[in-house]
Design an enzyme around this catalytic site. Structure first.
Site, short mmCIF file in Angstrom:
data_model
loop_
_atom_site.label_atom_id
_atom_site.label_comp_id
_atom_site.label_asym_id
_atom_site.label_seq_id
_atom_site.Cartn_x
_atom_site.Cartn_y
_atom_site.Cartn_z
N CYS A 1 -10.51 -4.42 -0.12
CA CYS A 1 -11.62 -3.46 -0.03
C CYS A 1 -12.53 -3.60 -1.26
O CYS A 1 -12.18 -4.29 -2.23
CB CYS A 1 -11.08 -2.03 0.09
SG CYS A 1 -10.41 -1.40 -1.45
N ASN B 1 0.84 -1.21 0.00
CA ASN B 1 0.00 0.00 0.00
C ASN B 1 0.87 1.25 0.00
O ASN B 1 1.95 1.28 0.60
CB ASN B 1 -1.02 0.00 1.15
CG ASN B 1 -0.42 -0.18 2.52
OD1 ASN B 1 0.59 -0.84 2.68
ND2 ASN B 1 -1.05 0.41 3.51
N ILE B 2 0.39 2.25 -0.71
CA ILE B 2 1.12 3.51 -0.87
C ILE B 2 0.17 4.64 -0.50
O ILE B 2 -0.81 4.91 -1.22
CB ILE B 2 1.64 3.66 -2.31
CG1 ILE B 2 2.58 2.49 -2.66
CG2 ILE B 2 2.37 5.00 -2.48
CD1 ILE B 2 3.08 2.48 -4.09
N GLU B 3 0.43 5.27 0.64
CA GLU B 3 -0.49 6.31 1.12
C GLU B 3 -0.05 7.70 0.67
O GLU B 3 1.07 7.90 0.20
CB GLU B 3 -0.57 6.23 2.66
CG GLU B 3 -1.15 4.90 3.11
CD GLU B 3 -1.41 4.82 4.60
OE1 GLU B 3 -0.91 5.67 5.36
OE2 GLU B 3 -2.14 3.87 5.00
N CYS C 1 -11.03 -2.71 -4.76
CA CYS C 1 -10.04 -3.71 -5.18
C CYS C 1 -10.73 -5.00 -5.62
O CYS C 1 -10.30 -5.64 -6.58
CB CYS C 1 -9.05 -4.01 -4.05
SG CYS C 1 -7.83 -2.70 -3.84
N CYS D 1 -4.21 0.83 -2.46
CA CYS D 1 -4.08 -0.44 -1.72
C CYS D 1 -3.02 -1.34 -2.34
O CYS D 1 -2.75 -1.28 -3.55
CB CYS D 1 -5.40 -1.20 -1.74
SG CYS D 1 -6.73 -0.41 -0.86
N GLU E 1 -3.23 -4.47 -3.06
CA GLU E 1 -3.78 -5.34 -4.10
C GLU E 1 -3.79 -4.63 -5.45
O GLU E 1 -3.47 -5.20 -6.49
CB GLU E 1 -5.22 -5.75 -3.77
CG GLU E 1 -5.38 -6.57 -2.51
CD GLU E 1 -5.57 -5.74 -1.25
OE1 GLU E 1 -5.00 -4.64 -1.15
OE2 GLU E 1 -6.30 -6.20 -0.36
N1 THU Z 1 -5.29 -1.38 2.60
C1 THU Z 1 -4.76 -2.20 1.66
O1 THU Z 1 -3.68 -1.92 1.11
N2 THU Z 1 -5.42 -3.33 1.34
C2 THU Z 1 -6.54 -3.79 1.97
O2 THU Z 1 -7.00 -4.87 1.68
C3 THU Z 1 -7.16 -2.98 3.02
C4 THU Z 1 -6.58 -1.62 3.22
C5 THU Z 1 -4.54 -0.19 3.01
C6 THU Z 1 -5.06 1.12 2.55
C7 THU Z 1 -4.49 2.06 3.61
O3 THU Z 1 -3.17 2.42 3.24
C8 THU Z 1 -4.41 1.21 4.85
O4 THU Z 1 -4.50 -0.14 4.42
C9 THU Z 1 -5.51 1.48 5.87
O5 THU Z 1 -6.77 1.42 5.27
#
Ligand code: THU
Length: 130
Positions: free
Chosen positions: A87, A43-45, A90, A54, A56
């Site tokens: 989510c 994941n890259i925020e 995704c 996300c 995925e």
């Molecule tokens: N996130 C994912 O990368 N995949 C998931 O299946 C659920 C959520 C990430 C998004 C965000 O960076 C962090 O988790 C919190 O929601």
């Protein structure tokens, strides 16, 4: 190691590269193609929050961009005892490009769930509705 163990290991490794300064919730994902190639993502925020991507989706878009089109399995890893599923957005994207593949969910130490994408997205909107 069987193919899902290999994929979980790749997802755990990808999770280490997560950029998650806002949530602190690090996720890794790995996709296996029909030819056996493994493509992973984390994941890259973003400070805007809404532009966060996300793990995925990162794995899927990397794989598609590299020319892969056929997928057999995805693994998702997070540091949680309860299974952490993809989510909604995704799920929709995975359905479009992977169809009803098995989804392996894992923590840092164990597989927590294994189910089909159709179980996570039982009544999908896709090209058949167009
Ligand atoms: N996130 C994912 O990368 N995949 C998931 O299946 C659920 C959520 C990430 C998004 C965000 O960076 C962090 O988790 C919190 O929601």
């Amino acid at each position: 190691m069987d193919e899902s163990e290999v994929l979980v290991a790749a997802a755990r490794e990808a999770r280490e590269r997560a950029i998650a300064p806002y949530s602190g919730f690090r996720v890794g994902a790995a996709l296996r193609t029909t030819s056996g190639v493994v493509v992973s993502g984390c994941n890259i925020e973003n400070a805007s929050y809404g532009l966060t991507t996300c793990a995925e989706r990162v794995a899927l878009l990397k794989a598609l961009s590299d020319g892969h089109r056929d997928f057999v399995l995805i693994a998702v890893v997070a540091d949680a005892i309860a299974p952490v599923p993809p989510c909604g957005p995704c799920r929709q994207l995975l359905w479009e490009y992977c169809g009803d593949i098995p989804v392996v969910l894992a923590s840092l130490t164990a597989v927590t769930a294994r189910l089909q994408l159709a179980e996570l997205l039982p009544f999908p909107f896709d090209r058949r509705s167009l």
